[in-house]
Design a protein around this motif. Structure first.
Motif, PDB file in Angstrom:
ATOM      1  N   THR A  91       3.248   2.073   3.572  1.00  0.00           N
ATOM      2  CA  THR A  91       3.858   3.365   3.894  1.00  0.00           C
ATOM      3  C   THR A  91       2.760   4.408   3.847  1.00  0.00           C
ATOM      4  O   THR A  91       2.012   4.478   2.866  1.00  0.00           O
ATOM      5  N   GLY A  92       2.668   5.209   4.886  1.00  0.00           N
ATOM      6  CA  GLY A  92       1.626   6.233   4.918  1.00  0.00           C
ATOM      7  C   GLY A  92       1.557   6.849   6.296  1.00  0.00           C
ATOM      8  O   GLY A  92       2.549   6.891   7.033  1.00  0.00           O
ATOM      9  N   VAL A 116      -4.149  -0.447   9.632  1.00  0.00           N
ATOM     10  CA  VAL A 116      -3.615  -1.536   8.810  1.00  0.00           C
ATOM     11  C   VAL A 116      -2.983  -2.613   9.702  1.00  0.00           C
ATOM     12  O   VAL A 116      -3.151  -3.819   9.474  1.00  0.00           O
ATOM     13  N   VAL A 144      -3.487   5.697   9.671  1.00  0.00           N
ATOM     14  CA  VAL A 144      -3.871   4.564   8.819  1.00  0.00           C
ATOM     15  C   VAL A 144      -2.963   3.367   9.115  1.00  0.00           C
ATOM     16  O   VAL A 144      -3.414   2.218   9.103  1.00  0.00           O
ATOM     17  N   ILE A 190       0.857  -1.207   0.000  1.00  0.00           N
ATOM     18  CA  ILE A 190       0.000   0.000   0.000  1.00  0.00           C
ATOM     19  C   ILE A 190       0.881   1.241   0.000  1.00  0.00           C
ATOM     20  O   ILE A 190       1.750   1.400   0.857  1.00  0.00           O
ATOM     21  N   LEU A 191       0.636   2.106  -0.985  1.00  0.00           N
ATOM     22  CA  LEU A 191       1.544   3.231  -1.251  1.00  0.00           C
ATOM     23  C   LEU A 191       0.913   4.584  -0.942  1.00  0.00           C
ATOM     24  O   LEU A 191      -0.282   4.784  -1.169  1.00  0.00           O
ATOM     25  N   PRO A 192       1.736   5.536  -0.520  1.00  0.00           N
ATOM     26  CA  PRO A 192       1.306   6.938  -0.434  1.00  0.00           C
ATOM     27  C   PRO A 192       1.742   7.695  -1.692  1.00  0.00           C
ATOM     28  O   PRO A 192       2.432   7.147  -2.549  1.00  0.00           O
ATOM     29  N   TRP A 193       1.409   8.979  -1.754  1.00  0.00           N
ATOM     30  CA  TRP A 193       1.631   9.751  -2.976  1.00  0.00           C
ATOM     31  C   TRP A 193       2.979  10.450  -3.029  1.00  0.00           C
ATOM     32  O   TRP A 193       3.375  10.969  -4.056  1.00  0.00           O
ATOM     33  N   ALA A 232      -8.702  -1.076   2.448  1.00  0.00           N
ATOM     34  CA  ALA A 232      -9.178  -1.920   3.554  1.00  0.00           C
ATOM     35  C   ALA A 232      -9.633  -3.279   3.034  1.00  0.00           C
ATOM     36  O   ALA A 232      -9.473  -4.300   3.720  1.00  0.00           O
TER      37      ALA A 232
END
Ligand code: ADP
Length: 496
Positions: free
Chosen positions: A238-239, A247, A243, A160-163, A224
């Motif tokens: 990463t985030g 997770v 969150v 799961i990635l952030p921007w 989710a």
């Protein structure tokens, strides 16, 4: 292997080709609902990404599960060769992917996006070369038994990635996962999904169908759904801290391993004997001012020995003044935009709280662009804040913007205590000419990545990961692949 260009040369054409699709089982799969993605620099809509529901997300997990056994059965070096070749292919098409990244993130093409592509490609080559290190051990358990350990893949990995640096963070996760024999579902960041899709589709040319899949959607529906899916064997995230906690709980519910890279408020301690010019350059790099400070590792608390304070602030402000803030796609630009109006509002409210604090000094450096076609609210000047009490939110909390707090110090014991006094522990740097100070400070700083006289970002082969509320686990190294993307089996054979 030579690589034939796969993507169109026009970044907007690349973005259009991923309108409302996921990448599942080697093909683009249409999704019922879309979400608009805008160029933060102009506010213009650049494309429609997939807004996957739980069922559309689950299809990616099914494809990854189906592809798992054949991928795991390949010799490790064959997996490594393919991942390394994918890295070279990504390097060959880096320019257009960098332009897509620039359009969707507002990060400057010259100072940020091209460099991100280079590191992303390098990570694939680095991990590809580590395939033969997936070794076990022989154990001296009993002379008449053969006791060994082996490394096995975990299964389907959810990444799961952030921007903020989506491609580097994507490769930190998928390269070791793939080389170790896992299959992967990537959840792209909804603000900036298209470079992730483009990079993944280049990689997919080198991988069997279903080994790498990418979905996009919002956190509650898509992210989710992934973390709750019964066939996910590992989550790497990463985030944000908030969150990350959600997770982690999702993983705990099914007793699966979870790696987390969360926030930071990293201290940079400048001692009286440090080289002033180097510390100024180090502060600009460490604060990631050319990424608008949007980095979890940002050296956002700068503790300067009081003897150097005024010279340091003058030189730093002078250099920051010269950085060009403007259109991220312009080759002259050093600093692009904040990712969104919401995030810009959060950053401004922190600065306003600092400005309202007695004795605080707020220095805004550089000139905002005047171009009529650029979003005025999303550009921000590098900002230095002096004179805050240690318990101020700007000193304690992650701002995730171009805002550095500068604190003067005289007492070494006190500065070490202040440096360790946040709930985070991602990174720290010490600037000194004294080896004994460096040894003492590095031993006492409560952070996972501690550097002396430099402020580098993530480097292949250097384990990276935080302590405390900054997260769990390491990335970027052999250790990261072995510890976080394999399970260790002990085998005892008795032929007595
Ligand atoms: P940031 O503030 O950097 O965007 P977030 O933590 O909000 O960080 O988001 C990081 C990633 O986590 C994004 O891809 C987002 O969609 C995803 N995400 C958000 N909420 C959830 C959730 N409840 N479960 C799984 N993933 C989520």
């Amino acid at each position: 292997m030579t690589h034939d260009p796969f993507l169109p040369a026009d970044p907007l054409a690349v973005i259009a080709s991923y309108a409302q699709v996921n990448l599942i089982g080697g093909v683009r799969v249409p999704v019922g609902t879309g979400m608009a993605v805008t160029n933060p620099a102009t506010g213009a809509r650049i494309g429609m990404a997939a807004a996957s529901n739980p069922g559309e997300t689950a299809a990616a997990v099914a494809a990854a599960k189906a592809a798992g056994p054949a991928w795991a059965a390949l010799p490790a070096r064959e997996r490594g060769r393919r991942v390394a070749a994918a890295g070279r292919a990504l390097a060959a098409e880096a320019e257009v992917v960098a332009r897509v990244l620039c359009l969707e993130t507002g990060k400057a093409i010259r100072t940020e996006c091209r460099g991100e592509l280079a590191v992303a490609a390098d990570l694939l080559e680095f991990y590809g070369g580590l395939a033969s290190e997936l070794k076990g051990e022989t154990v001296p358990f009993h002379p008449r038994s053969l006791t060994v350990t082996t490394r096995e893949p975990l299964g389907v990995v959810a990444a799961i990635l952030p921007w903020n640096v989506p491609l580097v963070l994507m490769m930190l996760k998928i390269a070791p996962a793939l080389v170790a024999g896992n299959t992967v579902v990537v959840k792209a960041a909804e603000e900036a999904p298209f470079a992730t899709f483009a990079a993944a589709e280049i990689l997919m040319q080198y991988l069997p169908d279903g080994v790498l899949n990418v979905v996009n959607g919002d956190g509650p529906d898509c992210g989710a759904a992934l973390t709750a899916h019964a066939d996910i064997a590992k989550i790497t995230f990463t985030g944000s801290e908030e969150v990350g906690e959600v997770v982690y709980k999702a993983g705990a519910g099914r007793i699966i391993p979870v790696s987390l890279e969360l926030g930071g408020k990293s201290p940079m301690i400048i001692c009286a004997d440090a080289d002033l010019d180097k510390t100024v350059t180090g502060a600009i790099n460490g604060m990631r001012f050319t990424r608008q400070g949007q980095s979890c590792t940002a050296a956002s608390r700068i503790y300067v020995h009081s003897s150097l304070l005024s010279a340091f602030v003058d030189k730093l402000a002078g250099k920051l003044e010269k950085l060009i803030i403007g259109d991220p796609m312009d080759e002259a630009t050093d600093i692009g935009t904040i990712i969104s109006a919401r995030q810009a509002g959060v950053i401004r409210s922190y600065v306003a709280r600092a400005a309202a604090t007695p004795q605080a000094i707020v220095l805004r450096c550089g000139t905002l662009p005047k171009d009529a076609d650029l979003s005025p609210d999303l550009f921000m000047q590098p900002t230095l804040i002096l004179g805050l009490p240690e318990d101020h939110p700007c000193v304690q909390e992650e701002i995730f913007g171009p805002v550095a707090v500068i604190q003067a110090w005289d007492n070494y014991e006190e500065v070490i205590a202040s440096a360790n006094a946040t709930r985070y522990g991602l990174a720290a740097t010490v600037w000194t000419d004294s080896l004994s100070t460096a040894l003492d400070a590095t031993a006492r700083l409560d952070a996972g990545y501690v550097q002396v006289n430099q402020n580098l970002t993530i480097q292949p082969n250097v384990s990276y990961g935080g302590f405390g509320r900054s997260g769990l686990g390491k990335e970027a190294s052999l250790e990261a692949m072995l510890d976080h993307f394999t399970r260790k089996k002990t085998i005892v054979m008795n032929f007595d």
